[in-house]
Design a protein around this motif. Structure first.
Motif, PDB file in Angstrom:
ATOM      1  N   ASN A 143       0.826  -1.207   0.000  1.00  0.00           N
ATOM      2  CA  ASN A 143       0.000   0.000   0.000  1.00  0.00           C
ATOM      3  C   ASN A 143       0.861   1.258   0.000  1.00  0.00           C
ATOM      4  OD1 ASN A 143      -2.642   1.408   0.345  1.00  0.00           O
ATOM      5  ND2 ASN A 143      -1.717   1.991   2.293  1.00  0.00           N
ATOM      6  N   ALA A 144       1.917   1.271   0.812  1.00  0.00           N
ATOM      7  CA  ALA A 144       2.805   2.436   0.852  1.00  0.00           C
ATOM      8  C   ALA A 144       3.499   2.628  -0.493  1.00  0.00           C
ATOM      9  CB  ALA A 144       3.828   2.276   1.965  1.00  0.00           C
ATOM     10  N   ALA A 145       3.916   1.526  -1.122  1.00  0.00           N
ATOM     11  CA  ALA A 145       4.558   1.627  -2.438  1.00  0.00           C
ATOM     12  C   ALA A 145       3.599   2.205  -3.467  1.00  0.00           C
ATOM     13  CB  ALA A 145       5.056   0.259  -2.879  1.00  0.00           C
ATOM     14  N   GLN A 146       2.340   1.789  -3.415  1.00  0.00           N
ATOM     15  CA  GLN A 146       1.359   2.305  -4.369  1.00  0.00           C
ATOM     16  C   GLN A 146       1.107   3.792  -4.159  1.00  0.00           C
ATOM     17  OE1 GLN A 146       0.247   1.163  -7.082  1.00  0.00           O
ATOM     18  NE2 GLN A 146      -1.199   2.830  -7.484  1.00  0.00           N
ATOM     19  N   MET A 147       1.181   4.248  -2.919  1.00  0.00           N
ATOM     20  CA  MET A 147       1.010   5.678  -2.649  1.00  0.00           C
ATOM     21  C   MET A 147       2.088   6.499  -3.367  1.00  0.00           C
ATOM     22  SD  MET A 147       0.016   5.865   1.400  1.00  0.00           S
ATOM     23  CE  MET A 147      -1.593   5.357   1.997  1.00  0.00           C
ATOM     24  N   PHE A 148       3.313   5.976  -3.384  1.00  0.00           N
ATOM     25  CA  PHE A 148       4.384   6.684  -4.086  1.00  0.00           C
ATOM     26  C   PHE A 148       4.156   6.661  -5.593  1.00  0.00           C
ATOM     27  CE2 PHE A 148       6.673   6.066  -0.076  1.00  0.00           C
ATOM     28  CZ  PHE A 148       7.243   7.319   0.076  1.00  0.00           C
ATOM     29  N   ARG A 149       3.726   5.517  -6.132  1.00  0.00           N
ATOM     30  CA  ARG A 149       3.473   5.445  -7.578  1.00  0.00           C
ATOM     31  C   ARG A 149       2.372   6.428  -7.980  1.00  0.00           C
ATOM     32  NH1 ARG A 149       2.881  -0.167  -6.235  1.00  0.00           N
ATOM     33  NH2 ARG A 149       4.914  -1.229  -6.327  1.00  0.00           N
ATOM     34  N   ALA A 150       1.335   6.542  -7.141  1.00  0.00           N
ATOM     35  CA  ALA A 150       0.191   7.392  -7.461  1.00  0.00           C
ATOM     36  C   ALA A 150       0.527   8.874  -7.334  1.00  0.00           C
ATOM     37  CB  ALA A 150      -0.985   7.043  -6.548  1.00  0.00           C
ATOM     38  N   ARG A 151       1.621   9.195  -6.715  1.00  0.00           N
ATOM     39  CA  ARG A 151       1.989  10.589  -6.489  1.00  0.00           C
ATOM     40  C   ARG A 151       2.416  11.284  -7.785  1.00  0.00           C
ATOM     41  NH1 ARG A 151       6.542  11.528  -1.996  1.00  0.00           N
ATOM     42  NH2 ARG A 151       7.892  11.032  -3.780  1.00  0.00           N
ATOM     43  N   GLY A 152       2.802  10.510  -8.781  1.00  0.00           N
ATOM     44  CA  GLY A 152       3.212  11.070 -10.062  1.00  0.00           C
ATOM     45  C   GLY A 152       4.704  10.968 -10.265  1.00  0.00           C
ATOM     46  N   GLY A 153       5.144  11.243 -11.466  1.00  0.00           N
ATOM     47  CA  GLY A 153       6.549  11.110 -11.812  1.00  0.00           C
ATOM     48  C   GLY A 153       6.815   9.799 -12.526  1.00  0.00           C
ATOM     49  N   GLU A 154       8.064   9.628 -12.957  1.00  0.00           N
ATOM     50  CA  GLU A 154       8.471   8.421 -13.665  1.00  0.00           C
ATOM     51  C   GLU A 154       9.153   7.453 -12.709  1.00  0.00           C
ATOM     52  OE1 GLU A 154      11.463   6.963 -17.274  1.00  0.00           O
ATOM     53  OE2 GLU A 154      11.432   9.063 -16.621  1.00  0.00           O
ATOM     54  N   HIS A 189      10.441  -3.191   0.093  1.00  0.00           N
ATOM     55  CA  HIS A 189      10.319  -2.773  -1.298  1.00  0.00           C
ATOM     56  C   HIS A 189      11.089  -1.481  -1.498  1.00  0.00           C
ATOM     57  CE1 HIS A 189       7.994  -3.651  -5.013  1.00  0.00           C
ATOM     58  NE2 HIS A 189       8.221  -2.370  -5.280  1.00  0.00           N
ATOM     59  N   GLN A 190      11.660  -1.314  -2.685  1.00  0.00           N
ATOM     60  CA  GLN A 190      12.362  -0.080  -3.026  1.00  0.00           C
ATOM     61  C   GLN A 190      11.817   0.481  -4.331  1.00  0.00           C
ATOM     62  OE1 GLN A 190      16.622  -0.527  -3.127  1.00  0.00           O
ATOM     63  NE2 GLN A 190      16.807  -0.610  -0.902  1.00  0.00           N
ATOM     64  N   LEU A 191      11.774   1.815  -4.391  1.00  0.00           N
ATOM     65  CA  LEU A 191      11.408   2.516  -5.612  1.00  0.00           C
ATOM     66  C   LEU A 191      12.377   3.666  -5.841  1.00  0.00           C
ATOM     67  CD1 LEU A 191       8.381   2.222  -3.855  1.00  0.00           C
ATOM     68  CD2 LEU A 191       7.656   2.502  -6.227  1.00  0.00           C
ATOM     69  N   GLN A 192      12.578   3.987  -7.107  1.00  0.00           N
ATOM     70  CA  GLN A 192      13.265   5.212  -7.498  1.00  0.00           C
ATOM     71  C   GLN A 192      12.345   5.948  -8.454  1.00  0.00           C
ATOM     72  OE1 GLN A 192      17.220   4.391  -8.957  1.00  0.00           O
ATOM     73  NE2 GLN A 192      17.678   3.011  -7.254  1.00  0.00           N
TER      74      GLN A 192
END
Length: 224
Positions: free
Chosen positions: A111-122, A137-140
């Motif tokens: 859920n936290a990872a999806q919040m970052f994806r939904a925030r916008g950006g590439e 999980h990690q995101l850039q």
């Protein structure tokens, strides 16, 4: 054995001295049980975190802002999940089962990872990760203003740790921050596991203690 250890100790001392010279501190938090390198003392904010199943959980956010970017860790406290879900007044058919509180904790990383994806950006990196075999999980993400965010999310002992380092366009990744995150036990010892093929964890003994260590080896520390 001494000859083998000498370069390792020397390298550790050089790294500590470099970190100190740049204004970084080894930040140790005994309330939310984590250790991380911060470029100064963080500002602490009390807040709430909205979960995957529509509950609000207490959280603290630790933030350092400077010319090099923003360094932030949010720690969400899921320890009273069952009681919080029982007290909810916004129940629906989809989120009112007797075990939804268990599902909510299990879903917290995704859920936290999806919040970052939904925030916008590439999103340029999006994958499973671990620290000391604590899964997460990690995101850039390259944000719309071209700043870059480096995110690590980990769940341990009903606490969700959300680390985000954001740096200006063209700046190096905040590796000294992101890669230093560790989870501590109640005595301040770093937790590290061995994982078997089925995902079962066995805690390892670690040689380096962070609280009460020889100051010459520890470098600059801030313990709260």
């Amino acid at each position: 054995m001494r000859d083998f250890l000498r370069p390792i100790v020397a390298l550790f001392l050089v790294a500590s001295a470099t970190t100190s010279a740049q204004g970084w501190v080894e930040y140790i938090n005994k309330t939310d049980l984590f250790i991380v390198n911060f470029p100064g003392e963080p500002v602490i904010t009390e807040t709430t975190h909205h979960s995957a199943y529509d509950a609000n959980f207490p959280a603290r956010v630790y933030t350092v802002d400077n010319e090099r970017g923003r360094y932030q860790i949010a720690v969400v406290d899921y320890r009273e999940t069952e009681a919080i879900h029982l007290a909810r007044t916004n129940r629906t058919e989809a989120n009112s089962s007797s075990s939804v509180w268990i599902t909510d904790v299990r879903a917290s990383i995704a859920n936290a990872a999806q919040m970052f994806r939904a925030r916008g950006g590439e999103v340029t990196y999006d994958a499973w990760a671990d620290i000391d075999k604590i899964e997460g999980h990690q995101l850039q993400i390259t944000n719309p203003d071209q700043t870059r965010s480096f995110v690590s999310i980990h769940l341990h002992d009903s606490r969700l740790y959300i680390l985000e380092g954001t740096v200006p366009a063209g700046a190096p990744a905040p590796g000294i921050f992101q890669q230093s995150l560790g989870i501590l036990d109640e005595e301040g010892r770093r937790i590290r596991y061995i994982m078997d093929v089925d995902g079962n964890l066995t805690r390892m003994e670690v040689m380096h203690e962070w609280i009460g260590v020889d100051p010459e080896l520890a470098g600059d520390q801030l313990i709260q």
